[in-house]
Design a protein around this motif. Structure first.
Motif, PDB file in Angstrom:
ATOM      1  N   LEU A  27       0.899  -1.299  -0.047  1.00  0.00           N
ATOM      2  CA  LEU A  27      -0.118   0.029  -0.108  1.00  0.00           C
ATOM      3  C   LEU A  27       0.979   1.268  -0.044  1.00  0.00           C
ATOM      4  CD1 LEU A  27      -2.497  -1.104   2.617  1.00  0.00           C
ATOM      5  CD2 LEU A  27      -2.808  -1.035   0.223  1.00  0.00           C
ATOM      6  N   VAL A  28       2.090   1.511   0.594  1.00  0.00           N
ATOM      7  CA  VAL A  28       2.780   2.420   0.753  1.00  0.00           C
ATOM      8  C   VAL A  28       3.883   2.720  -0.461  1.00  0.00           C
ATOM      9  CG1 VAL A  28       4.300   3.911   2.342  1.00  0.00           C
ATOM     10  CG2 VAL A  28       2.394   2.452   3.109  1.00  0.00           C
ATOM     11  N   LEU A  29       3.576   3.363  -1.185  1.00  0.00           N
ATOM     12  CA  LEU A  29       4.652   3.680  -2.504  1.00  0.00           C
ATOM     13  C   LEU A  29       5.052   2.614  -2.741  1.00  0.00           C
ATOM     14  CD1 LEU A  29       6.345   6.972  -1.023  1.00  0.00           C
ATOM     15  CD2 LEU A  29       4.803   6.768  -2.825  1.00  0.00           C
ATOM     16  N   PRO A  30       4.474   1.395  -3.324  1.00  0.00           N
ATOM     17  CA  PRO A  30       4.998   0.214  -3.642  1.00  0.00           C
ATOM     18  C   PRO A  30       5.896   0.350  -5.044  1.00  0.00           C
ATOM     19  CG  PRO A  30       2.452   0.425  -4.444  1.00  0.00           C
ATOM     20  CD  PRO A  30       2.757   1.463  -3.534  1.00  0.00           C
ATOM     21  N   THR A  31       6.848  -0.446  -4.859  1.00  0.00           N
ATOM     22  CA  THR A  31       7.926  -0.146  -6.153  1.00  0.00           C
ATOM     23  C   THR A  31       7.474  -1.369  -7.109  1.00  0.00           C
ATOM     24  OG1 THR A  31       9.240   0.605  -4.428  1.00  0.00           O
ATOM     25  CG2 THR A  31      10.382  -0.070  -6.657  1.00  0.00           C
ATOM     26  N   TRP A  32       6.326  -1.260  -7.693  1.00  0.00           N
ATOM     27  CA  TRP A  32       6.016  -2.377  -8.843  1.00  0.00           C
ATOM     28  C   TRP A  32       7.033  -2.237  -9.968  1.00  0.00           C
ATOM     29  CZ3 TRP A  32       2.959  -4.864  -5.905  1.00  0.00           C
ATOM     30  CH2 TRP A  32       2.033  -4.364  -5.094  1.00  0.00           C
ATOM     31  N   GLN A  33       7.467  -3.448 -10.555  1.00  0.00           N
ATOM     32  CA  GLN A  33       8.406  -3.560 -11.377  1.00  0.00           C
ATOM     33  C   GLN A  33       7.911  -3.135 -12.790  1.00  0.00           C
ATOM     34  OE1 GLN A  33      11.177  -4.878 -10.986  1.00  0.00           O
ATOM     35  NE2 GLN A  33      10.806  -5.216  -9.085  1.00  0.00           N
ATOM     36  N   ALA A  34       6.655  -2.927 -12.971  1.00  0.00           N
ATOM     37  CA  ALA A  34       6.001  -2.068 -14.174  1.00  0.00           C
ATOM     38  C   ALA A  34       6.346  -0.793 -14.291  1.00  0.00           C
ATOM     39  CB  ALA A  34       4.415  -2.196 -14.161  1.00  0.00           C
ATOM     40  N   ARG A  35       6.804  -0.039 -13.083  1.00  0.00           N
ATOM     41  CA  ARG A  35       7.242   1.314 -12.897  1.00  0.00           C
ATOM     42  C   ARG A  35       8.564   1.430 -13.574  1.00  0.00           C
ATOM     43  NH1 ARG A  35       3.817   4.557  -9.862  1.00  0.00           N
ATOM     44  NH2 ARG A  35       2.206   3.420  -8.564  1.00  0.00           N
ATOM     45  N   GLN A  36       9.339   0.359 -13.338  1.00  0.00           N
ATOM     46  CA  GLN A  36      10.926   0.401 -13.915  1.00  0.00           C
ATOM     47  C   GLN A  36      11.286  -0.265 -14.820  1.00  0.00           C
ATOM     48  OE1 GLN A  36      13.481  -0.583 -10.112  1.00  0.00           O
ATOM     49  NE2 GLN A  36      11.413  -1.360  -9.177  1.00  0.00           N
ATOM     50  N   TRP A  37      10.264  -1.053 -15.561  1.00  0.00           N
ATOM     51  CA  TRP A  37      10.535  -1.909 -16.757  1.00  0.00           C
ATOM     52  C   TRP A  37      10.974  -1.166 -17.933  1.00  0.00           C
ATOM     53  CZ3 TRP A  37      11.252  -7.121 -17.476  1.00  0.00           C
ATOM     54  CH2 TRP A  37      11.612  -7.106 -18.836  1.00  0.00           C
ATOM     55  N   HIS A  38      10.444  -0.061 -18.346  1.00  0.00           N
ATOM     56  CA  HIS A  38      10.878   0.655 -19.295  1.00  0.00           C
ATOM     57  C   HIS A  38      12.366   1.285 -19.194  1.00  0.00           C
ATOM     58  CE1 HIS A  38       6.490   0.480 -20.005  1.00  0.00           C
ATOM     59  NE2 HIS A  38       6.789   0.759 -21.179  1.00  0.00           N
ATOM     60  N   GLY A  39      12.625   1.736 -17.929  1.00  0.00           N
ATOM     61  CA  GLY A  39      13.966   2.218 -17.761  1.00  0.00           C
ATOM     62  C   GLY A  39      14.970   1.287 -17.641  1.00  0.00           C
ATOM     63  N   LEU A  40      14.726   0.075 -17.119  1.00  0.00           N
ATOM     64  CA  LEU A  40      15.443  -1.083 -17.119  1.00  0.00           C
ATOM     65  C   LEU A  40      15.708  -1.572 -18.504  1.00  0.00           C
ATOM     66  CD1 LEU A  40      14.447  -3.041 -14.079  1.00  0.00           C
ATOM     67  CD2 LEU A  40      16.589  -1.824 -14.334  1.00  0.00           C
ATOM     68  N   ALA A  41      14.786  -1.698 -19.351  1.00  0.00           N
ATOM     69  CA  ALA A  41      14.776  -2.044 -20.780  1.00  0.00           C
ATOM     70  C   ALA A  41      15.814  -1.259 -21.529  1.00  0.00           C
ATOM     71  CB  ALA A  41      13.582  -2.032 -21.483  1.00  0.00           C
ATOM     72  N   ALA A  42      15.499   0.231 -21.467  1.00  0.00           N
ATOM     73  CA  ALA A  42      16.363   1.138 -22.131  1.00  0.00           C
ATOM     74  C   ALA A  42      17.847   0.964 -21.521  1.00  0.00           C
ATOM     75  CB  ALA A  42      15.730   2.588 -21.915  1.00  0.00           C
ATOM     76  N   ALA A  43      18.067   0.919 -20.329  1.00  0.00           N
ATOM     77  CA  ALA A  43      19.479   0.724 -20.009  1.00  0.00           C
ATOM     78  C   ALA A  43      20.193  -0.289 -20.438  1.00  0.00           C
ATOM     79  CB  ALA A  43      19.421   0.593 -18.439  1.00  0.00           C
ATOM     80  N   THR A  44      19.383  -1.325 -20.432  1.00  0.00           N
ATOM     81  CA  THR A  44      20.143  -2.743 -21.335  1.00  0.00           C
ATOM     82  C   THR A  44      20.431  -2.458 -22.493  1.00  0.00           C
ATOM     83  OG1 THR A  44      18.779  -3.929 -19.930  1.00  0.00           O
ATOM     84  CG2 THR A  44      19.628  -5.161 -21.919  1.00  0.00           C
ATOM     85  N   LEU A  45      19.869  -1.540 -23.478  1.00  0.00           N
ATOM     86  CA  LEU A  45      20.195  -1.414 -24.797  1.00  0.00           C
ATOM     87  C   LEU A  45      21.201  -0.365 -24.775  1.00  0.00           C
ATOM     88  CD1 LEU A  45      16.743  -1.214 -26.510  1.00  0.00           C
ATOM     89  CD2 LEU A  45      18.338  -2.993 -26.389  1.00  0.00           C
ATOM     90  N   ARG A  46      21.240   0.576 -23.924  1.00  0.00           N
ATOM     91  CA  ARG A  46      22.498   1.602 -23.900  1.00  0.00           C
ATOM     92  C   ARG A  46      23.672   0.966 -23.432  1.00  0.00           C
ATOM     93  NH1 ARG A  46      18.388   5.330 -21.634  1.00  0.00           N
ATOM     94  NH2 ARG A  46      17.960   6.771 -23.260  1.00  0.00           N
ATOM     95  N   ARG A  47      23.739  -0.148 -22.437  1.00  0.00           N
ATOM     96  CA  ARG A  47      24.811  -0.743 -22.348  1.00  0.00           C
ATOM     97  C   ARG A  47      25.340  -1.780 -23.333  1.00  0.00           C
ATOM     98  NH1 ARG A  47      26.727   2.289 -18.227  1.00  0.00           N
ATOM     99  NH2 ARG A  47      25.439   1.897 -16.131  1.00  0.00           N
ATOM    100  N   GLN A  48      24.411  -2.238 -24.146  1.00  0.00           N
ATOM    101  CA  GLN A  48      24.895  -3.053 -25.392  1.00  0.00           C
ATOM    102  C   GLN A  48      25.634  -2.156 -26.325  1.00  0.00           C
ATOM    103  OE1 GLN A  48      21.291  -4.859 -26.460  1.00  0.00           O
ATOM    104  NE2 GLN A  48      21.426  -6.653 -24.717  1.00  0.00           N
ATOM    105  N   ALA A  49      25.060  -0.806 -26.478  1.00  0.00           N
ATOM    106  CA  ALA A  49      25.916   0.114 -27.518  1.00  0.00           C
ATOM    107  C   ALA A  49      27.109   0.567 -27.205  1.00  0.00           C
ATOM    108  CB  ALA A  49      24.771   1.172 -27.547  1.00  0.00           C
ATOM    109  N   GLN A  50      27.164   0.597 -25.703  1.00  0.00           N
ATOM    110  CA  GLN A  50      28.539   0.817 -25.098  1.00  0.00           C
ATOM    111  C   GLN A  50      29.452  -0.060 -25.048  1.00  0.00           C
ATOM    112  OE1 GLN A  50      28.441   1.718 -21.028  1.00  0.00           O
ATOM    113  NE2 GLN A  50      30.403   2.661 -20.897  1.00  0.00           N
ATOM    114  N   TYR A  51      28.985  -1.461 -25.015  1.00  0.00           N
ATOM    115  CA  TYR A  51      29.917  -2.458 -25.155  1.00  0.00           C
ATOM    116  C   TYR A  51      30.257  -2.614 -26.758  1.00  0.00           C
ATOM    117  CZ  TYR A  51      31.302  -7.391 -25.556  1.00  0.00           C
ATOM    118  OH  TYR A  51      32.094  -8.594 -25.680  1.00  0.00           O
TER     119      TYR A  51
END
Length: 702
Positions: free
Chosen positions: A510-534
């Motif tokens: 109930l209190v500011l839940p950190t649902w994964q749905a809120r983070q998924w887009h950011g994590l997906a974008a970070a994954t592609l950026r890290r692949q580009a850097q590699y």
């Protein structure tokens, strides 16, 4: 080792208490030992000493704050809230400070519990609490200085054990049979990759904290050599040279792919033997099976090259065979004397100045931050637990607060898991403690069992939390029995655990839940950026020659960490309420394809040291650069897609085209690079089509 240290410290405490007939003083000293042990992280003796000094300072502030506010419950609740939020946010600085923050909250409950009867009693008990803290700190620092090698060996042995299972899982993808669920196997591999990445990170930290500015001793150089070899093996195993279904169709009637699968499976067994050899400091027993399997594999590939028409599948098979052969060479040298490294620098993940530490905390002071949300959630949960304790006038009420402290985790799924473990362990501990009291009512036997229980708790709390909870519950029952205060302890412990766990679970929901749905887009974008850097670092290697320098290893590690974070997020999302999830099928498809893209890029890194690596033509380099830029643009578009409807999703790859596949006999590596880029571009196109599938009907309703 945690358990052995705790056994030593607690045994001395109980022995001194037994000899001095100090019955009531022993309990606060033991609690001090437990609080000090909770601050421990894998570190050298200097780092351990620094941690202990900081912990003592924080504990002193906590004790003073509790002493000042104890007569007024409202002020004490405010002190608890302030401590919970501040200490949790301080965990942003690093793992060492997260451990200190957690131990400090536990220490808060211990001090408040000691002051519950009277401030006069607290003045007598608090010095014993600090005595236990100082005593265990002394044992911990001396131990870290005298026994520096076993923690590093343990981390490396664990790493090679996980690598062995990873190689065996990967070998299942090379099985050329029909009617097999290849996507299920790929998903299992992607999820398991997160465990390997975590083990690589733990081994890196164990090495880094022991590497000084001077030339490291021989054993540490050997350990660093084994760690870098594990990184190389992980990169090579992560490589893919073709779509596995394509390889299975092309070599369905040939034994070549089976030979490759056997080599990879045997190399997995070899990693498991290396793990045991590192842990036991004994040479592994090799019988030459891997070497013979490689000869058979090379023979099968030669026959395939002579009998099958040339094409991309045959080229991929040859590249796979070359990669496995090189991997065998790396495995053969893991236990050899460490060569003089060209660069032994590891990434320093710890802040070096107070300004840098403050910037880390400041960056988390926003509502979108999972750490900030966890700090607010934990603070409110502790206040609710404190209010329940005061309302019920529970004499053991601080067990509610302690349960909330132990159970609350940054994510909903992790909190529910910890709650389940806590309840199960408490029931086991209560039953076991009751039985031990009946079987061994004497004080001497009880003291021995208390020392054993404390050792089991501190030794198992990280890896087997249920066992650890059972052990600490048993310790409490035995200790209260020796103090003659067992009335109502069993029922109180059970009810307080249920109450505290329920509050923690409700807060996570109930209190500011950190649902994964809120983070998924950011994590997906970070994954592609890290692949580009590699990919960027790989291109530099092809132009300047192979170098395992810090920039390349950091890019590779960051790419795998981002991939592991994405897979962990999906695993956690599947345990969350259905109404708050994204479309898990679409997220799973994205994870599979992004991990496949990582595999294709890793193959480029695995072959960067072969002859002809610097002979890449301008067209190939231009294609690789376009792929890198497209990955970055897609990452930006995915972040923007979070606020869009699925039907509004638009993304154009632009001028990213697969290079030609004309056979170039005089430059086989160039042809391999072209093939890998073509495969990567094909997966990139699939990723673009999967992104709208993130959001389904459930997400729109939410």
């Amino acid at each position: 080792m945690h358990g052995v240290r705790a056994m030593l410290a607690l045994s001395v405490v109980l022995l001194v208490g037994w000899q001095g007939d100090w019955s009531w003083q022993v309990m606060p000293v033991m609690l001090g030992v437990v609080a000090s042990a909770l601050t421990e992280t894998d570190d050298n003796w200097k780092g351990r000493l620094r941690t202990q000094l900081i912990a003592v300072g924080v504990f002193a502030l906590i004790a003073g704050l509790v002493s000042l506010t104890q007569p007024w419950p409202a002020l004490l609740a405010g002190a608890l809230a302030l401590s919970a939020f501040t200490l949790t946010m301080a965990g942003a600085v690093g793992e060492r400070y997260r451990a200190i923050a957690f131990a400090s909250l536990v220490f808060f409950s211990y001090v408040a519990l000691s002051m519950q009867s009277s401030r006069m009693a607290a003045r007598q008990l608090t010095p014993y609490l600090f005595g236990g803290v100082a005593w265990y700190g002394f044992v911990s620092v001396i131990w870290a200085g005298a026994v520096a090698r076993p923690p590093v060996r343990h981390r490396l042995a664990q790493l090679y054990a996980l690598l062995g299972e990873y190689l065996k899982l990967k070998s299942r993808l090379l099985e050329p049979i029909r009617d097999v669920d290849i996507e299920q196997r790929r998903m299992a591999l992607a999820l398991y990759n997160g465990l390997v990445v975590d083990a690589l990170g733990a081994a890196k930290e164990a090495l880094f904290c022991r590497l000084g500015r001077r030339t490291p001793p021989g054993w540490l150089q050997q350990a660093l050599h084994q760690y870098l070899a594990a990184q190389d093996i992980h990169e090579r195993t992560s490589s893919s040279h073709a779509n596995y279904e394509t390889l299975a169709d092309a070599f369905f009637r040939s034994d070549a792919l089976y030979r490759c699968q056997r080599v990879l499976a045997l190399q997995g067994e070899q990693c498991l033997k290396l793990s045991a050899a590192i842990a036991r400091r004994k040479p592994p027993q090799h019988k030459g099976a891997t070497a013979r399997a490689i000869e058979d594999m090379q023979g099968a590939i030669t026959v395939a090259r002579q009998t099958l028409p040339p094409g991309s599948a045959l080229q991929a098979l040859q590249a796979l065979g070359a990669n496995l052969t090189e991997q065998a060479a790396v495995l053969a040298q893991v236990l050899d004397p460490a060569p003089t490294p060209t660069e032994r620098t590891l990434v320093n993940s710890h802040p070096t100045t107070l300004k840098e530490a403050w910037h880390r905390v400041k960056a988390q002071l926003r509502v979108q931050s999972p750490l900030f949300r966890h700090a607010v959630r934990l603070t409110l949960a502790l206040l609710a637990g404190f209010a329940l304790m005061m309302a019920t006038n529970d004499k053991h009420g601080y067990w509610i607060v302690l349960t909330i402290t132990f159970v609350s985790q940054p994510h909903y799924a992790a909190t529910l898991k910890r709650l389940s473990q806590r309840l199960t362990g408490t029931l086991i501990g209560l039953a076991l403690g009751w039985a031990l009291i009946r079987l061994f009512p004497g004080d001497l036997a009880g003291s021995v069992l208390i020392a054993v229980s404390g050792a089991v708790f501190l030794g198992a709390r990280r890896t087997h939390y249920t066992v650890g909870t059972g052990a600490i519950t048993t310790l409490l029952l035995l200790a209260f029995h020796q103090l003659g205060m067992t009335d109502g302890v069993i029922v109180g412990r059970l009810l307080d655990t249920i109450a505290g766990g329920s509050i923690a679970a409700l807060a996570a929901w109930l209190v500011l839940p950190t649902w994964q749905a809120r983070q998924w887009h950011g994590l997906a974008a970070a994954t592609l950026r890290r692949q580009a850097q590699y990919l960027d670092e790989v291109l530099r290697q092809y132009q300047a020659g192979k170098q395992d320098h810090l920039a390349y290893r950091t890019a590779r590690r960051n790419m795998h960490k981002a991939d592991a974070a994405l897979s962990n997020s999906l695993a956690a999302m599947l345990k969350e309420p259905a109404r708050v999830r994204l479309n898990t099928d679409g997220c799973g498809q994205f994870l599979l394809r992004s991990h496949t893209l990582l595999n294709y890029l890793s193959a480029l890194g695995a072959h960067r040291g072969e002859p002809g690596a610097r002979a890449l033509d301008a067209t190939t380099l231009e294609t690789a650069t376009a792929l890198r830029d497209a990955l970055r643009r897609l990452a930006t578009a995915i972040e923007a897609a979070r606020s869009q409807r699925p039907e509004d999703w638009r993304f154009e790859l632009g001028a990213v085209e697969a290079p030609g596949f004309d056979v170039v006999p005089e430059a086989p590596l160039q042809q391999l690079v072209r093939a890998q880029l073509g495969l990567a571009i094909g997966v990139l196109g699939q990723l673009v089509g999967v992104v709208p599938g993130f959001r389904g009907e459930r997400a729109q309703q939410r």
